[in-house]
Design a protein around this motif. Structure first.
Motif, mmCIF file in Angstrom:
data_model
loop_
_atom_site.group_PDB
_atom_site.id
_atom_site.type_symbol
_atom_site.label_atom_id
_atom_site.label_comp_id
_atom_site.label_asym_id
_atom_site.label_seq_id
_atom_site.Cartn_x
_atom_site.Cartn_y
_atom_site.Cartn_z
ATOM 1 N N GLU A 116 0.831 -1.207 0.000
ATOM 2 C CA GLU A 116 0.000 0.000 0.000
ATOM 3 C C GLU A 116 0.865 1.256 0.000
ATOM 4 O OE1 GLU A 116 -2.349 -0.777 3.413
ATOM 5 O OE2 GLU A 116 -3.707 -2.149 2.371
ATOM 6 N N HIS A 117 1.971 1.237 0.742
ATOM 7 C CA HIS A 117 2.930 2.344 0.682
ATOM 8 C C HIS A 117 3.475 2.502 -0.741
ATOM 9 C CE1 HIS A 117 2.691 3.030 4.876
ATOM 10 N NE2 HIS A 117 3.537 2.095 5.286
ATOM 11 N N THR A 118 3.754 1.375 -1.373
ATOM 12 C CA THR A 118 4.281 1.408 -2.732
ATOM 13 C C THR A 118 3.291 2.056 -3.688
ATOM 14 O OG1 THR A 118 5.564 -0.611 -2.330
ATOM 15 C CG2 THR A 118 5.160 -0.018 -4.631
ATOM 16 N N ILE A 119 2.015 1.687 -3.577
ATOM 17 C CA ILE A 119 0.990 2.272 -4.446
ATOM 18 C C ILE A 119 0.950 3.790 -4.268
ATOM 19 C CG2 ILE A 119 -1.509 2.452 -4.823
ATOM 20 C CD1 ILE A 119 -1.648 -0.574 -4.184
ATOM 21 N N PHE A 120 1.020 4.247 -3.032
ATOM 22 C CA PHE A 120 0.965 5.686 -2.769
ATOM 23 C C PHE A 120 2.157 6.407 -3.405
ATOM 24 C CE2 PHE A 120 2.417 9.211 -0.031
ATOM 25 C CZ PHE A 120 1.350 10.079 -0.185
ATOM 26 N N TRP A 121 3.367 5.975 -3.059
ATOM 27 C CA TRP A 121 4.553 6.683 -3.538
ATOM 28 C C TRP A 121 4.764 6.514 -5.044
ATOM 29 C CZ3 TRP A 121 6.386 10.447 -0.894
ATOM 30 C CH2 TRP A 121 6.291 10.436 0.501
ATOM 31 N N ALA A 122 4.405 5.352 -5.573
ATOM 32 C CA ALA A 122 4.578 5.113 -7.007
ATOM 33 C C ALA A 122 3.483 5.804 -7.828
ATOM 34 C CB ALA A 122 4.567 3.620 -7.300
ATOM 35 N N SER A 123 2.500 6.376 -7.173
ATOM 36 C CA SER A 123 1.518 7.227 -7.834
ATOM 37 C C SER A 123 1.893 8.702 -7.681
ATOM 38 C CB SER A 123 0.118 6.995 -7.257
ATOM 39 O OG SER A 123 -0.307 5.669 -7.438
ATOM 40 N N LEU A 124 2.356 9.071 -6.498
ATOM 41 C CA LEU A 124 2.684 10.469 -6.220
ATOM 42 C C LEU A 124 3.895 10.942 -7.033
ATOM 43 C CD1 LEU A 124 2.626 12.255 -2.817
ATOM 44 C CD2 LEU A 124 4.692 12.397 -4.203
ATOM 45 N N LEU A 125 4.957 10.149 -7.059
ATOM 46 C CA LEU A 125 6.179 10.596 -7.733
ATOM 47 C C LEU A 125 5.982 10.822 -9.230
ATOM 48 C CD1 LEU A 125 8.915 8.508 -5.871
ATOM 49 C CD2 LEU A 125 8.493 10.966 -5.724
ATOM 50 N N PRO A 126 5.362 9.894 -9.985
ATOM 51 C CA PRO A 126 5.132 10.189 -11.400
ATOM 52 C C PRO A 126 4.233 11.400 -11.616
ATOM 53 C CG PRO A 126 4.901 7.841 -10.995
ATOM 54 C CD PRO A 126 4.987 8.504 -9.661
ATOM 55 N N ALA A 127 3.232 11.589 -10.740
ATOM 56 C CA ALA A 127 2.356 12.747 -10.874
ATOM 57 C C ALA A 127 3.147 14.047 -10.805
ATOM 58 C CB ALA A 127 1.277 12.723 -9.787
ATOM 59 N N VAL A 128 4.171 14.088 -9.964
ATOM 60 C CA VAL A 128 5.042 15.262 -9.865
ATOM 61 C C VAL A 128 5.996 15.331 -11.055
ATOM 62 C CG1 VAL A 128 6.851 16.373 -8.511
ATOM 63 C CG2 VAL A 128 4.898 15.337 -7.354
ATOM 64 N N LEU A 129 6.643 14.212 -11.354
ATOM 65 C CA LEU A 129 7.711 14.214 -12.360
ATOM 66 C C LEU A 129 7.205 14.516 -13.759
ATOM 67 C CD1 LEU A 129 9.858 11.213 -11.076
ATOM 68 C CD2 LEU A 129 10.458 13.634 -11.028
ATOM 69 N N TRP A 130 5.998 14.050 -14.095
ATOM 70 C CA TRP A 130 5.467 14.382 -15.423
ATOM 71 C C TRP A 130 5.294 15.892 -15.567
ATOM 72 C CZ3 TRP A 130 6.515 11.417 -19.028
ATOM 73 C CH2 TRP A 130 6.294 10.026 -19.012
ATOM 74 N N GLY A 131 4.845 16.551 -14.518
ATOM 75 C CA GLY A 131 4.722 18.001 -14.584
ATOM 76 C C GLY A 131 6.064 18.690 -14.729
ATOM 77 N N VAL A 132 7.068 18.209 -14.006
ATOM 78 C CA VAL A 132 8.409 18.765 -14.108
ATOM 79 C C VAL A 132 8.960 18.602 -15.529
ATOM 80 C CG1 VAL A 132 10.804 18.486 -13.335
ATOM 81 C CG2 VAL A 132 8.936 18.455 -11.664
ATOM 82 N N LEU A 133 8.769 17.409 -16.105
ATOM 83 C CA LEU A 133 9.322 17.142 -17.433
ATOM 84 C C LEU A 133 8.640 17.975 -18.510
ATOM 85 C CD1 LEU A 133 9.902 13.272 -17.395
ATOM 86 C CD2 LEU A 133 11.505 15.112 -16.955
#
Length: 333
Positions: A116-133
């Motif tokens: 469940e921790h993995t689902i949270f962080w593996a959803s949050l990080l791409p959501a941020v990184l796509w915006g940065v890219l």
């Protein structure tokens, strides 16, 4: 209009579809920590996207494949220059997919909590990184005359790009909260609506700032229209959410996501990766494109495959259209 222009538009459509669909399931992943009160509610949230999340990622694969074939110079510079953040996104997407499947394979508390921790962080990080890219694509990066990225990872973490990452995180989470209210029943549905009511104003302020900055730097009349649509649609989603019109709220939140991506591509064209070192070193739709013959063959292939993809994805969403709640969960797992 030449074929390389057509393929720029098609790639923009693919990215738009990806962020519209993957945006709400990234949001659901983040909400498993922010909204769900217990494991049953986490299962409900995950089950809202369970039948569709992998299909949503088809749009990403298609966008990357189309870029590779239609604009090889763009693909080479993008994937080499942004190698580390793209690798992190890829790792997150792999881990998230594994977590969806593995979390129910054992009943141990530690096992399920870790996934469940993995689902949270593996959803949050791409959501941020796509915006940065994507913010960096619009802003421009250090590209030399050989069409190679010569900057560092820290160059990608400029204030404009970081604001872009914050915008996509909050906007996707809002989109996910609206989707959760549309797809669930009971108390979690009401709390999803309240969560959307909190996130929406924050998203609107951040979005107006980011898009205003974008418009001031690279915008024209077309991008201004897209900016207005994005902000107005987000406000309309908030109003619809307050009125309990969840279908309309989701439609407007999705329209806001679509308008944001459209605006970014409008401000980018005719470049595909601007150079901050010298404008003559910009990668454009013409100097980064494949041969006209390659683009012609690809066009015929896309004309055949695209309707099939749309049909099976539409069918999937139709089959799994009903709301779910904790009372619908199986007793096992």
């Amino acid at each position: 209009m030449q074929l390389h222009d057509v393929w720029f538009i098609l790639i923009a459509v693919l990215w738009t579809g990806y962020f519209f669909l993957e945006g709400f399931d990234f949001g659901i992943g983040v909400l498993t920590k922010l909204l769900a009160r217990d494991r049953s509610e986490k299962r409900v949230l995950i089950n809202t996207i369970g039948p569709v999340w992998d299909g949503n990622e088809v749009w990403l694969i298609s966008a990357a494949g189309a870029t590779f074939a239609a604009f090889p110079e763009w693909y080479a510079t993008l994937f080499s220059g942004f190698y580390l953040p793209l690798l992190l996104i890829l790792v997150c997407l792999i881990l998230r997919g594994v977590a969806f499947e593995y979390r129910v394979k054992r009943t141990g508390e530690r096992w399920q909590r870790n996934w469940e921790h993995t689902i949270f962080w593996a959803s949050l990080l791409p959501a941020v990184l796509w915006g940065v890219l994507f913010a960096n694509l619009v802003h421009g990066v250090k590209i030399d005359r050989q069409m190679e990225y010569v900057g560092s990872l820290l160059d990608l973490l400029n204030p404009y790009a970081l604001l872009g990452g914050l915008v996509t995180l909050v906007l996707f989470t809002f989109h996910g909260a609206v989707f959760a209210s549309l797809k669930t029943v009971g108390d979690i549905r009401e709390r999803a609506r309240r969560m959307a009511a909190v996130l929406g104003p924050v998203a609107a302020v951040l979005l107006a700032g980011f898009l205003g900055w974008t418009q001031a730097g690279n915008g024209d009349s077309g991008s201004l229209v897209a900016m207005i649509v994005a902000v107005v649609a987000l406000v309309a989603a908030l109003v619809a959410n307050r009125l309990g019109r969840e279908g309309w709220a989701f439609t407007f939140s999705g329209l806001s996501v679509v308008a944001v991506v459209v605006m970014l591509f409008l401000t980018l064209f005719p470049n595909v990766m601007p150079s901050t070192l010298n404008e003559s070193w910009n990668l454009t739709v013409s100097n980064a494109a494949s041969s006209p013959y390659t683009l012609k063959i690809m066009t015929w292939g896309a004309a055949f495959a695209t309707p099939l993809v749309l049909l099976y994805q539409g069918w999937t969403y139709w089959v799994f259209r009903k709301r779910i709640g904790t009372q619908h969960l199986a007793e096992t797992h």
